[in-house]
Enzyme design. Structure first.
Site, PDB file in Angstrom:
ATOM      1  N   GLU B  69       0.759  -1.232  -0.268  1.00 26.58           N
ATOM      2  CA  GLU B  69      -0.405  -0.175  -0.027  1.00 26.58           C
ATOM      3  C   GLU B  69       0.885   1.577   0.433  1.00 26.58           C
ATOM      4  OE1 GLU B  69      -0.746  -2.910   2.149  1.00 26.58           O
ATOM      5  OE2 GLU B  69      -2.603  -3.535   1.743  1.00 26.58           O
ATOM      6  N   HIS B 138     -11.029  -5.730   9.673  1.00 25.85           N
ATOM      7  CA  HIS B 138     -11.202  -5.088   9.098  1.00 25.85           C
ATOM      8  C   HIS B 138     -12.381  -3.905   8.959  1.00 25.85           C
ATOM      9  CE1 HIS B 138      -8.342  -7.566   7.550  1.00 25.85           C
ATOM     10  NE2 HIS B 138      -8.261  -7.812   6.204  1.00 25.85           N
TER      11      HIS B 138
END
Lengths: 316, 334
Positions: B69, B138
């Site tokens: 990322e 998440h």
């Protein structure tokens, strides 16, 4: 490998496989709150690594796919099942769940929901072991997908620079979620990366349990005696999708991965382990896994009370 | 007009945007899916938002990345400085923890540091939201946190038309925009204009009018606030529901106008209990219109705890319609 070691390992492996199967069925029955990422295919490698560790001294961190790692380390299966199901008796009373398994008393410092997030934490366990002179080492499990994360690459360097007793175990199953490792990883090999950071590094076919035991033992012993990091790349198949229920339509129609368990009967026969005993062991492991997960499905969900405890303590 | 899910509206908007502008590229993990695997079908993103883009626009413009990322959000930022208009996907906003330097220091500050010599047409799409057992890493909703960073525009649409329209406005914007999509809303159906017209950033929407209490609700909370308003109606309380759509810049005038009428403010948001969006709105309204308030403003947020995994804990953690009704009712009678 002796007949004793192999039978120990085979029975544990069948137990882990059966445990994951029971978890999958519990998930299908709506008993599991979240998505589970099953360990099928990596059992033998993880048991080989666990075999090289010292209980009570060493600490391990793992990825989102850590049910099998937990069981290989001897984490209580019932506590594990309850955590995966979000029930009373779970390792963290159901607050953490399948991706956040914590059992340091069994050597599992923690598994992680962030790809690669667990790897620097293992360096911390290695630093503690080194500073406190415990004689322990740390193991950081991660996948080929995480091998491209900055935190992981930084950790390879930091462990080398500080001479930390940590064994990196990269379980290369060829896929980061749906993306091939061959696409995502630049350069020739993950092993070459590790070596370029000055780490002792080796590759093993994680489906070859005899070799895996040898290599894991050699590297772990080296980390322990030299107090320096090492890197083990292990090829393992991912037999159950990225998560249970993953249709894997991105996989194509080629032959699926072969199951490393297929080799077990011959290995056992070669060591004169009687077929009847093998069948009995397998049946016992499967029955016990079934029983544990079935019992966990009967446990109450008390996660709300655990949350209230947390809030009270936090003064929220 | 046609009816589309929020997922399909976003997908169609991507197709329109990429077809209208060759400089738009889409970057992220598994957004095509199956890269490097022989013979499989595309995944089109883990929630299907980017389906069909690679087949139509090619893999040079629809770029699957390694799980890196920091590198790919930074790459998208640099590309936005140099002629491309990237739409970069961070699969879950929780993963922004990995690449926060590139968001907070690099993307957000670039226009300021260049004194406006370059634009930064960067769109960061991400998902958020609890309610599906995905647990602590998440499930978060960090729009309040992101909105504290100078230089970032943050938007949280609640309808298919707004999601598509905000995506279009984000790609056309001069600076970085974070578009946060609630996982629980992807299947949400809504009527949209086929052209999917842009929705201006910084403009909220009155979802339902009412004179007694103002409920500012974000993303998945908008539907709950509307349900609550129906229930409140039975109690004789008329709630006005406002969807700010953009977190920052906030459409404060729209909220102030409503509070002037109702004198009562409730903010319902899934992000932080402390120092989050709810606190920011209450602070802004209290400073700008203290004399209009007839009761102390209230907030409905989850408690100050990570998102728990167990079903009962998650149900306790995530406020619902009942909590909104109770809070609004208490406010209206205060």
């Amino acid at each position: 490998m002796s007949a004793e070691t192999l039978t120990w390992l085979a029975e544990k492996a069948w137990f882990i496989r059966a445990f994951e199967g029971a978890i999958a069925r519990a998930a299908d029955a709506g008993e599991v709150p979240g998505l589970v990422h099953l360990s099928n295919g990596a059992e033998l490698l993880e048991l080989a690594v666990a075999h090289a560790l010292k209980p009570g001294l060493d600490q391990v961190t793992g990825s989102h796919r850590s049910h099998g790692i937990a069981l290989s380390l001897g984490v209580d299966p019932y506590g594990l099942a309850c955590e995966i199901l979000g029930r009373e008796g779970g390792l963290s009373s159901g607050l953490g769940g399948t991706q956040h398994l914590i059992a340091p008393e069994s050597g599992l410092l923690g598994s992680n929901g962030i790809v690669g997030g667990q790897v620097p934490l293992a360096l911390g366990a290695a630093l503690s072991a080194k500073t406190l002179g415990t004689g322990g080492i740390a193991v950081a499990y991660f996948g080929d997908g995480a091998a491209n994360q900055g935190a992981v690459l930084e950790s390879l360097n930091l462990a080398s620079a500080l001479k930390l007793p940590v064994l990196f175990v990269c379980e290369n199953n060829g896929l980061g979620q749906s993306t091939a490792s061959s696409y995502a990883a630049g350069g020739v090999s993950l092993l070459g990366r590790a070596r370029s950071f000055g780490l002792a590094a080796d590759h093993v076919d994680g489906t070859d349990v005899v070799e895996a035991i040898k290599v894991a033992d050699r590297l772990a012993s080296w980390v322990r005696s030299a107090g320096s990091p090492a890197f083990l790349e292990a090829s393992v198949p991912r037999l159950s999708g990225h998560y249970h229920g993953d249709a894997e339509t991105y996989r194509g129609n080629g032959a699926g991965p072969t199951d490393p368990f297929d080799r077990l009967p011959k290995l056992l026969a070669d060591r004169d382990v009687p077929e009847g005993l093998v069948a009995e062991m397998k049946a016992r492991a499967e029955a016990e896994a079934e029983r544990v997960v079935a019992k966990a499905t009967q446990a109450a969900d008390v996660s709300d009370k655990a949350l209230q405890r947390y809030l009270k303590e936090a003064g929220a | 007009m046609t009816k589309l899910s929020l997922r399909d509206a976003l997908n169609r908007a991507h197709h329109q945007i990429m077809s209208a502008d060759d400089t738009v590229v889409v970057i992220g993990e598994d957004i095509l899916g199956g890269s490097g695997v022989d013979g499989g079908q595309e995944l089109g993103g883990v929630f299907g938002v980017t389906a069909g883009l690679a087949a139509r626009f090619g893999e040079a413009r629809v770029i699957d990345t390694p799980i890196s990322e920091t590198a790919f959000v930074g790459m998208a930022t640099g590309a936005a400085m140099t002629g491309l208009k990237p739409i970069v996907e961070v699969m879950f906003c929780d993963f922004m923890g990995v690449c926060f330097d590139q968001i907070m220091n690099q993307a957000a500050k670039a226009r300021f540091l260049s004194d406006g010599r370059f634009d930064l047409p960067l769109t960061i799409r991400t998902t958020m939201g609890a309610g599906d057992g995905s647990a602590a890493m998440h499930s978060q909703s960090i729009y309040g946190l992101l909105a504290t960073v100078p230089g970032l525009v943050v938007a949280c649409p609640s309808t298919p038309a707004d999601a598509a329209g905000i995506l279009k406005a984000a790609v056309a914007a001069k600076g970085p925009v974070v578009l946060m999509e609630h996982k629980g809303l992807y299947g949400e159906m809504g009527v949209v204009d086929e052209a999917l017209p842009p929705v201006p950033l910084g403009k909220g929407r009155v979802v339902r009018e009412g004179a007694d209490v103002t409920i500012v609700a974000v993303s998945a909370f908008v539907n709950r606030a509307v349900e609550a308003a129906d229930l409140l109606n039975a109690e004789g309380i008329e709630a006005e529901v406002i969807d700010p759509r953009t977190i920052k810049p906030l459409d404060l005038p729209l909220i102030l106008e409503s509070v002037k009428k109702t004198g009562r403010l409730l903010v319902a948001a899934e992000d932080a209990a402390f120092g989050g969006f709810a606190d920011a709105v209450i602070s802004a309204v209290s400073r700008a219109a203290f004399s209009d308030l007839r009761a102390a403003p209230a907030a409905i947020t989850p408690p100050d705890a990570p998102v728990p995994y167990g079903r009962k804990a998650e149900a306790v953690w995530l406020p619902g319609t009942d909590e909104i009704v109770a809070a609004a009712s208490a406010l209206a009678t205060a």
